[in-house]
Scaffold this active site. Structure first.
Site, PDB file in Angstrom:
ATOM      1  N   LYS A   1     -41.148  61.609   9.245  1.00 29.19           N
ATOM      2  CA  LYS A   1     -40.645  60.247   9.377  1.00 29.19           C
ATOM      3  C   LYS A   1     -40.056  59.733   8.089  1.00 29.19           C
ATOM      4  CE  LYS A   1     -41.211  55.785  10.431  1.00 29.19           C
ATOM      5  NZ  LYS A   1     -41.895  54.523  10.364  1.00 29.19           N
TER       6      LYS A   1
ATOM      7  N   GLU B   1     -39.905  52.679   3.215  1.00 29.83           N
ATOM      8  CA  GLU B   1     -39.988  52.911   1.775  1.00 29.83           C
ATOM      9  C   GLU B   1     -40.434  54.313   1.397  1.00 29.83           C
ATOM     10  OE1 GLU B   1     -42.886  50.911  -0.518  1.00 29.83           O
ATOM     11  OE2 GLU B   1     -44.350  50.786   1.074  1.00 29.83           O
TER      12      GLU B   1
ATOM     13  N   LYS C   1     -54.388  70.303   7.939  1.00 26.77           N
ATOM     14  CA  LYS C   1     -53.146  69.569   8.203  1.00 26.77           C
ATOM     15  C   LYS C   1     -53.197  68.262   7.419  1.00 26.77           C
ATOM     16  CE  LYS C   1     -51.061  70.270  12.731  1.00 26.77           C
ATOM     17  NZ  LYS C   1     -50.948  69.711  14.081  1.00 26.77           N
TER      18      LYS C   1
ATOM     19  N   ASP D   1     -49.846  44.446   5.295  1.00 20.15           N
ATOM     20  CA  ASP D   1     -48.773  44.875   6.203  1.00 20.15           C
ATOM     21  C   ASP D   1     -49.321  45.347   7.549  1.00 20.15           C
ATOM     22  OD1 ASP D   1     -46.222  45.425   7.074  1.00 20.15           O
ATOM     23  OD2 ASP D   1     -46.020  47.309   5.991  1.00 20.15           O
TER      24      ASP D   1
HETATM   25  N1  LIG Z   1     -52.256  59.673   7.800  1.00 21.29           N
HETATM   26  C1  LIG Z   1     -51.317  59.683   8.753  1.00 21.29           C
HETATM   27  N2  LIG Z   1     -51.511  60.356   9.883  1.00 21.29           N
HETATM   28  C2  LIG Z   1     -50.578  60.385  10.859  1.00 21.29           C
HETATM   29  N3  LIG Z   1     -49.388  59.765  10.781  1.00 21.29           N
HETATM   30  C3  LIG Z   1     -49.122  59.067   9.689  1.00 21.29           C
HETATM   31  C4  LIG Z   1     -50.049  58.999   8.601  1.00 21.29           C
HETATM   32  N4  LIG Z   1     -49.504  58.247   7.627  1.00 21.29           N
HETATM   33  C5  LIG Z   1     -48.296  57.892   8.083  1.00 21.29           C
HETATM   34  N5  LIG Z   1     -48.049  58.369   9.319  1.00 21.29           N
HETATM   35  C6  LIG Z   1     -46.826  58.169  10.143  1.00 21.29           C
HETATM   36  O1  LIG Z   1     -45.727  57.861   9.326  1.00 21.29           O
HETATM   37  C7  LIG Z   1     -45.223  56.546   9.584  1.00 21.29           C
HETATM   38  C8  LIG Z   1     -44.806  55.844   8.300  1.00 21.29           C
HETATM   39  O2  LIG Z   1     -45.902  55.737   7.436  1.00 21.29           O
HETATM   40  P1  LIG Z   1     -46.132  54.463   6.529  1.00 21.29           P
HETATM   41  O3  LIG Z   1     -46.216  53.258   7.391  1.00 21.29           O
HETATM   42  O4  LIG Z   1     -47.274  54.756   5.637  1.00 21.29           O
HETATM   43  O5  LIG Z   1     -44.749  54.480   5.719  1.00 21.29           O
HETATM   44  P2  LIG Z   1     -43.754  53.303   5.346  1.00 21.29           P
HETATM   45  O6  LIG Z   1     -42.590  53.901   4.688  1.00 21.29           O
HETATM   46  O7  LIG Z   1     -44.497  52.256   4.626  1.00 21.29           O
HETATM   47  O8  LIG Z   1     -43.243  52.802   6.737  1.00 21.29           O
HETATM   48  P3  LIG Z   1     -43.250  51.416   7.488  1.00 21.29           P
HETATM   49  O9  LIG Z   1     -41.799  51.132   7.698  1.00 21.29           O
HETATM   50  O10 LIG Z   1     -43.940  51.727   8.792  1.00 21.29           O
HETATM   51  O11 LIG Z   1     -43.985  50.414   6.669  1.00 21.29           O
HETATM   52  C9  LIG Z   1     -46.323  55.838  10.323  1.00 21.29           C
HETATM   53  O12 LIG Z   1     -45.848  54.822  11.172  1.00 21.29           O
HETATM   54  C10 LIG Z   1     -46.972  56.992  11.077  1.00 21.29           C
HETATM   55  O13 LIG Z   1     -46.261  57.245  12.261  1.00 21.29           O
END
Ligand SMILES: Nc1ncnc2c1ncn2[C@@H]1O[C@H](COP(=O)(O)OP(=O)(O)OP(=O)(O)O)[C@@H](O)[C@H]1O
Ligand SMILES: Nc1ncnc2c1ncn2[C@@H]1O[C@H](COP(=O)(O)OP(=O)(O)OP(=O)(O)O)[C@@H](O)[C@H]1O
Lengths: 327, 207
Positions: free
Chosen positions: B6, B10, B22, B122
Site C-alpha cells: 500500500k 505518508e 510475516k 488519527d
Molecule cells: N501492522 C499491519 N498489519 C496489516 N496491515 C497494515 C499494518 N500496518 C499498516 N497496514 C495497512 O497499510 C495501510 C496504511 O498504513 P498506515 O495507516 O499506517 O499508513 P499511512 O501512510 O499513515 O496511511 P493513511 O493514509 O491510512 O493514514 C493500512 O490502512 C493497512 O491496510
C-alpha cells in the site's frame, strides 16, 4: 436559463450572471469592504454591501449585456457567513425575485466554491481544498453529500495570515503581501506544525510567528509561515485523497491565489499520479458567478424554495445539503 | 522480498519477512512538495513517536501490532503483520448486531489508550483492523502522550466524522461512545469536548 447570483457572506459583495447553455459567465462584478484599521466589523461590511449594491447590479447587467427580464432565476449565498452580511444579500435577492417574479434559491457558499471549480476546470470528482479567510476545509463528494473530511480546529488560514499581517503592520488583506515578502526568505524558522488526522490548526503558528519576529527577519518569518501552513494544508488534502480514493484535487478560496500553495498542491498531485485543478483568480475569491451557477444546478435538479425556506443560515454546514444534482 | 502492498498518504507499506515471520514495514517517504527542513524533521519525529506510542498503547492493553525494529536513518518501522480487514472495508457489510459488537470493542480500545495517557491522533476507519475478534489500532503517526480532554475529544471527533463521512448507520458512533463511557471515567467531559469541537471548527467569526 440565465441566473443572477448574489454573494455576500463576508467582506465581499458580488453579483454574477451565468447562463447554462451554452455555459457562460456573462458577468461577475464585486466589491470588497476594506476596514480602515483592525479586523472586519460585520455591520460595517454589511453597510458597505448595501451602499454599493445598486451600482454593481447595474454593472453586472451592463457587462452581461442583458435586460432585467432576461433573468430566469435569482440566487444568493444563504450561508455560512456573518449575519449582517448574509441578511443584506438575502434581502436584496428577495426583493429582486419579487420584482422580477422569478424564483429564488439560497446557495451554500462552500459548495458554490466547489461547483464553479468543477464547471470551469473540468475536474469531475475532486477533493476540494477550500482555503479562504474564514474557511479552511477539505471537502469531497460521498454518498449524496459533500462531506467535510478535514478542517481547521481553530482559525481559518486566511485569518491566520491576516492577523499576522496586522501585527507586522501590513494592510488588510495581508496574504498577498506575505507571499511577496516570503519570496525573499531563505532560512526556515521552526514553527509548530499542527496536523491532527485530516484537521489542522493555525493559532499556535500565529503566536509563534509573531514571537519570532523579535529575533528573525520579516522575510524568514513570512517564508517559514507559508512553508509550515501550506505543507499542512497539502498534507491534509493528500490524506483526504488517499482516504476517499479520489484522483483529482481542486483549489478554492482566496488563499489559493498564492503561488507557493498552488505549486505545493500541484507537486503533491503529480507525485501521486493525480490531477491538479485551480480556477482563475476571480473565481477563487468570493464571487456571484459561483452562486448563480450552483443555483442553476440546483434548479435543474428540481429544487424550489419558498420564501420561508430562504432564511439565512449563519452556521450552514457543507454536509447538510442534499446534493440532488450529482449521483 | 519486500512487496509494496500500500502507498498510504505518508508512508509506503511493505509486506516482508523478518526472522521467519510475516511482517509489515512502514517506511515514511520523502515528500518533495515541502522543504527538506520540514520534511526530514517530520518524518523522523513521526517514526520515533509512532514506535513509542505503539508500544505504550500495547502495554496499556489495546490491541496493537508488536514492533520488531525501528530504523531512524531510513525512517522505517518493522512490525507484526495483522491479517484482518480494515473497518472501513467491512463494517457496512455486517448486520447491526455485529456492528454493535465491533463498535463496542473500538470504544474499549480507545478507552484503554486514553487511560494510559496516549492519544492516537488519527482514529479513522482505515486505521482500525478487525482480526480474530480483536480490533487492532494502527498508524499512531500523529499521536502523542497526552491526557488532555481536548485531545481525547479530537480523537473521538475524528472517528465520528469518519463514520459520518463514509458510513450509513448513524448509530455506529453512539455504540463506540457507550463502550468508551463505560471504560473511561472522564468520558462525559470528553463528550462535551467532542460537541464543542464540532461546533467551533465550522465558521470562525472574525472579531
Ligand atoms: N501492522 C499491519 N498489519 C496489516 N496491515 C497494515 C499494518 N500496518 C499498516 N497496514 C495497512 O497499510 C495501510 C496504511 O498504513 P498506515 O495507516 O499506517 O499508513 P499511512 O501512510 O499513515 O496511511 P493513511 O493514509 O491510512 O493514514 C493500512 O490502512 C493497512 O491496510
Ligand atoms: N496571494 C495570497 N496569498 C495568501 N493569501 C491570500 C492571497 N491573496 C488573498 N489571500 C487571502 O485570501 C483571503 C480572502 O479570500 P476570500 O475572498 O476567498 O475569502 P473571505 O471573504 O475572506 O472569506 P470566506 O470565503 O471565508 O467567507 C484573505 O484572508 C487574504 O489574505
Amino acid at each position: 436559463m440565465i441566473c443572477l447570483g448574489i454573494e455576500g457572506t463576508a467582506h465581499t459583495v458580488g453579483i454574477g450572471i451565468v447562463r447554462d447553455r451554452p455555459f457562460g459567465i456573462l458577468s461577475n462584478v464585486s466589491s470588497m469592504y476594506r476596514p480602515p484599521s483592525g479586523g472586519i466589523h460585520p455591520r460595517d461590511a454589511a453597510n458597505h454591501h448595501a451602499s454599493v449594491f445598486t451600482d454593481i447590479l447595474q454593472k453586472a447587467l451592463e457587462r452581461a449585456n442583458i435586460k432585467f427580464n432576461d433573468i430566469d432565476l435569482v440566487a444568493f449565498s444563504i450561508g455560512p457567513g456573518l449575519g449582517p452580511c448574509l441578511r443584506t444579500a438575502a434581502t436584496a435577492a428577495r426583493s429582486l425575485s419579487l420584482y422580477l417574479k422569478k424564483p429564488l434559491i439560497g446557495v451554500n457558499h462552500c459548495i458554490a466554491h466547489l461547483e464553479i471549480g468543477r464547471a470551469v476546470t473540468g475536474a469531475s470528482d475532486p477533493v476540494l481544498l477550500y482555503v479562504s479567510g474564514g474557511n479552511t476545509q477539505v471537502i469531497a463528494f460521498m454518498n449524496g453529500r459533500y462531506r467535510v473530511f478535514g478542517e481547521t480546529l481553530d482559525i481559518g488560514i486566511g485569518n491566520c495570515l491576516d492577523k499576522f499581517g496586522r501585527e507586522a503592520g501590513m494592510p488588510f488583506p495581508a496574504g498577498p503581501k506575505i507571499e511577496e515578502i516570503a519570496r525573499k526568505g531563505r532560512k526556515y524558522v521552526g514553527l509548530p506544525y499542527s496536523v491532527k488526522g485530516m484537521d489542522v490548526s493555525f493559532s499556535g503558528i500565529l503566536t509563534a510567528a509573531i514571537n519570532s519576529l523579535k529575533r528573525e527577519s520579516m522575510e524568514d518569518v513570512c517564508f517559514s509561515m507559508q512553508e509550515t501552513c501550506f505543507s499542512m494544508l497539502t498534507e491534509v488534502a493528500e490524506r483526504a485523497m488517499a482516504h476517499t480514493e479520489k484522483e483529482e484535487v481542486l483549489l478554492g478560496g482566496g488563499v489559493a491565489s498564492n503561488e507557493r500553495l498552488r505549486n505545493m498542491v500541484r507537486k503533491m498531485a503529480e507525485e501521486r499520479g493525480a490531477k491538479f485543478y485551480c480556477p482563475p483568480g476571480e473565481l477563487l475569491v468570493d464571487n456571484g458567478a459561483m452562486i448563480a451557477w450552483t443555483a442553476i444546478l440546483m434548479k435543474k435538479s428540481g429544487i424550489e424554495m419558498d420564501i420561508d425556506e430562504t432564511a439565512i443560515k449563519q452556521n450552514f454546514r457543507t454536509d447538510e445539503v442534499d446534493v440532488t444534482w450529482r449521483h | 522480498m519486500e512487496t509494496l502492498i500500500k502507498k498510504g498518504a505518508e508512508a509506503e507499506i511493505y509486506l516482508s519477512e523478518w526472522m521467519g515471520r510475516k511482517v509489515i514495514i512502514k517506511k515514511r517517504v520523502r515528500k518533495n512538495y515541502r522543504i527538506k527542513e520540514i520534511d526530514e524533521e517530520l518524518r523522523k519525529q513521526r517514526t520515533k513517536k509512532e514506535s513509542l506510542l505503539m508500544s505504550g498503547a500495547r502495554k496499556a492493553g489495546a490491541s496493537v501490532p508488536i514492533i520488531y525494529d525501528v530504523d531512524l536513518s531510513e525512517m522505517k518501522i518493522t512490525m507484526q503483520y495483522v491479517e484482518g480487514k480494515r473497518i472501513k472495508d467491512c463494517i457496512d457489510d455486517m448486520d447491526g448486531k455485529e456492528q454493535k459488537k465491533v463498535c463496542k470493542k473500538i470504544g474499549e480500545g480507545i478507552a484503554s489508550i486514553h487511560k494510559s495517557g496516549i492519544v492516537h491522533g488519527d482514529i479513522t476507519t482505515s486505521n482500525l483492523i478487525l482480526y480474530k475478534d480483536r480490533i487492532y489500532f494502527i498508524d499512531f503517526g500523529l499521536g502523542e502522550k497526552s491526557s488532555e480532554r481536548e485531545k481525547q475529544g479530537v480523537d473521538l471527533h475524528l472517528l465520528m466524522e469518519a463514520f459520518k463521512a463514509a458510513h450509513e448507520n448513524e448509530e455506529l458512533f453512539n455504540w463506540v461512545f457507550d463502550a468508551y463511557g463505560k471504560n473511561f471515567e472522564w468520558a462525559d467531559e470528553v463528550r462535551k469536548k467532542v460537541r464543542e469541537i464540532a461546533e467551533r471548527g465550522r465558521y470562525m467569526v472574525r472579531e
